[in-house]
Design a protein around this motif. Structure first.
Motif, PDB file in Angstrom:
ATOM      1  N   CYS A  94      -3.657  -3.351  14.244  1.00 13.98           N
ATOM      2  CA  CYS A  94      -5.062  -3.141  15.161  1.00 13.98           C
ATOM      3  C   CYS A  94      -5.142  -3.887  16.347  1.00 13.98           C
ATOM      4  N   LYS A  95      -4.157  -4.771  16.732  1.00 11.09           N
ATOM      5  CA  LYS A  95      -4.527  -5.643  18.125  1.00 11.09           C
ATOM      6  C   LYS A  95      -4.116  -4.620  19.170  1.00 11.09           C
ATOM      7  N   ILE A  96      -4.651  -4.896  20.173  1.00 11.25           N
ATOM      8  CA  ILE A  96      -4.472  -4.095  21.428  1.00 11.25           C
ATOM      9  C   ILE A  96      -3.606  -4.755  22.219  1.00 11.25           C
ATOM     10  N   TRP A 126      -9.085  -4.746  18.208  1.00  8.10           N
ATOM     11  CA  TRP A 126      -9.345  -6.202  18.678  1.00  8.10           C
ATOM     12  C   TRP A 126      -8.124  -6.891  19.678  1.00  8.10           C
ATOM     13  N   CYS A 127      -8.727  -7.934  20.198  1.00  6.15           N
ATOM     14  CA  CYS A 127      -7.847  -8.727  20.935  1.00  6.15           C
ATOM     15  C   CYS A 127      -8.403 -10.092  21.243  1.00  6.15           C
ATOM     16  N   PHE A 128      -7.764 -11.083  21.681  1.00  5.81           N
ATOM     17  CA  PHE A 128      -8.069 -12.222  22.038  1.00  5.81           C
ATOM     18  C   PHE A 128      -8.699 -12.420  23.515  1.00  5.81           C
ATOM     19  N   GLU A 133     -11.313 -19.712  23.385  1.00  4.76           N
ATOM     20  CA  GLU A 133     -10.808 -18.528  23.162  1.00  4.76           C
ATOM     21  C   GLU A 133     -11.392 -17.907  21.773  1.00  4.76           C
ATOM     22  N   GLN A 134     -11.502 -16.764  21.746  1.00 10.20           N
ATOM     23  CA  GLN A 134     -12.130 -16.041  20.928  1.00 10.20           C
ATOM     24  C   GLN A 134     -11.436 -14.612  20.268  1.00 10.20           C
ATOM     25  N   SER A 135     -11.793 -14.263  19.148  1.00 10.04           N
ATOM     26  CA  SER A 135     -11.187 -12.525  19.247  1.00 10.04           C
ATOM     27  C   SER A 135     -12.390 -11.861  19.262  1.00 10.04           C
TER      28      SER A 135
END
Length: 315
Positions: A212-214, A237-239, A246-248
């Motif tokens: 699911c990560k971009i 989602w991504c960081f 830093e956040q997701s």
């Protein structure tokens, strides 16, 4: 014409739409099987499945086995004296269960089988950029989504459609297809088609944090398809990194802009009203997103209370 006595098995909202249509078409549903209750959310309150809520509201006989091979459950199931079972978004059944009714057990799957067998067919059809999908009814066998097909119905995937919107349209299409399937079973003139396996078949893998990560180095179309295919749930989602913070973040809706630029891929460009992410050959404009601990917001609303520096980037 054999009178149908149906047991329905399902858990999520998608299954409720189908069950409701079966009831409204005056079929005799002698029992409903759904997942056991489990605690959910911050307060770990016991949560009922969507199918259980519906069954209780409509005074349907309800069973919630934790073990489908348990002797007492099998006895209860047999006592319901059904001659047909319908499965929609439930779990894999042991042979002793799917073989029980005289007319068999059929499943409704939200894809054009044999493509997209597995847990998340609606999501993967969009993620992979398909322009059409559909639903298939098939008799269950001992593998997942491989049984002999009864009927299928096709639908076009709209270019801006997300998984939630497609889910609702497939639920309606699935309801019609299940009723059509019940009619041919009732009349005793079912013809089935065996699924052909080949190397080209696409799979609907279970969704997890990793898939699911971009990946911002991919093409704009692939990124946008991932965002659409996972919206509104579970969400891509991504960081996001800005200086040392830093956040997701979750992204629900975006728009592609084709435009040459000299920004590094992943650079975040924001004004008072919009956020754009630099990608190969253009930008992805973020229209709806969610920061940790906050609710989902439209970008303009989010930018009322948050500012990003020129160093901000996503990865």
């Amino acid at each position: 014409m054999e009178k149908l006595k149906i047991i329905f098995m399902g858990t999520p909202e998608f299954a409720v739409g189908i069950l409701d249509t079966i009831i409204k078409n005056n079929y005799d549903v002698v029992g409903v099987i759904t997942a056991a209750d489990k605690p959910a959310g911050r307060g770990q309150k016991i949560k009922y499945s969507a199918v259980k809520e519906y069954a209780l509201a409509n005074n349907l006989t309800l069973l919630q086995p934790t073990n489908l091979k348990d002797e007492s459950f099998l006895e209860e199931l047999k006592a319901l004296n059904a001659n047909l079972q319908i499965v929609v978004a439930f779990r894999m059944l042991p042979k002793v269960v799917w073989e029980m009714p005289s007319l068999g057990t059929f499943n409704l799957h939200a894809s054009l089988l044999p493509n997209y067998r597995g847990a998340a067919p609606i999501n993967w059809a969009i993620i992979n950029g398909e322009t059409k999908t559909g639903v298939t009814t098939f008799f269950i066998d001992d593998k997942i989504d491989t049984g002999a097909m009864i009927l299928n119905s096709e639908i076009t995937i709209e270019p801006t459609e997300n998984a939630g919107q497609l889910h609702d349209r497939l639920m309606n299409l699935g309801s019609e297809t299940v009723i059509d399937t019940l009619k041919v079973i009732e009349k005793g003139n079912v013809t089935t088609t065996i699924q052909e396996d080949d190397a080209e078949i696409k799979t609907a893998y279970k969704l997890n944090k990793e898939n699911c990560k971009i990946d911002w180095t991919k093409s704009g179309e692939e990124i946008n398809n991932l965002i659409r295919g996972l919206s509104p749930y579970p969400a891509s989602w991504c960081f996001l990194k800005d200086k040392n913070d830093e956040q997701s973040i979750k992204i629900y809706e975006a728009k592609l802009i084709s435009e040459p630029h000299s920004y590094e891929i992943g650079s975040l460009i924001n004004s008072k009203k919009e956020i754009k992410i630099a990608i190969e050959g253009g930008f992805v404009q973020l229209l709806s997103l969610q920061l940790p601990g906050k609710k989902r917001m439209q970008t303009a609303e989010l930018l009322n209370g948050v500012t990003f520096t020129e160093q901000a980037k996503v990865y």
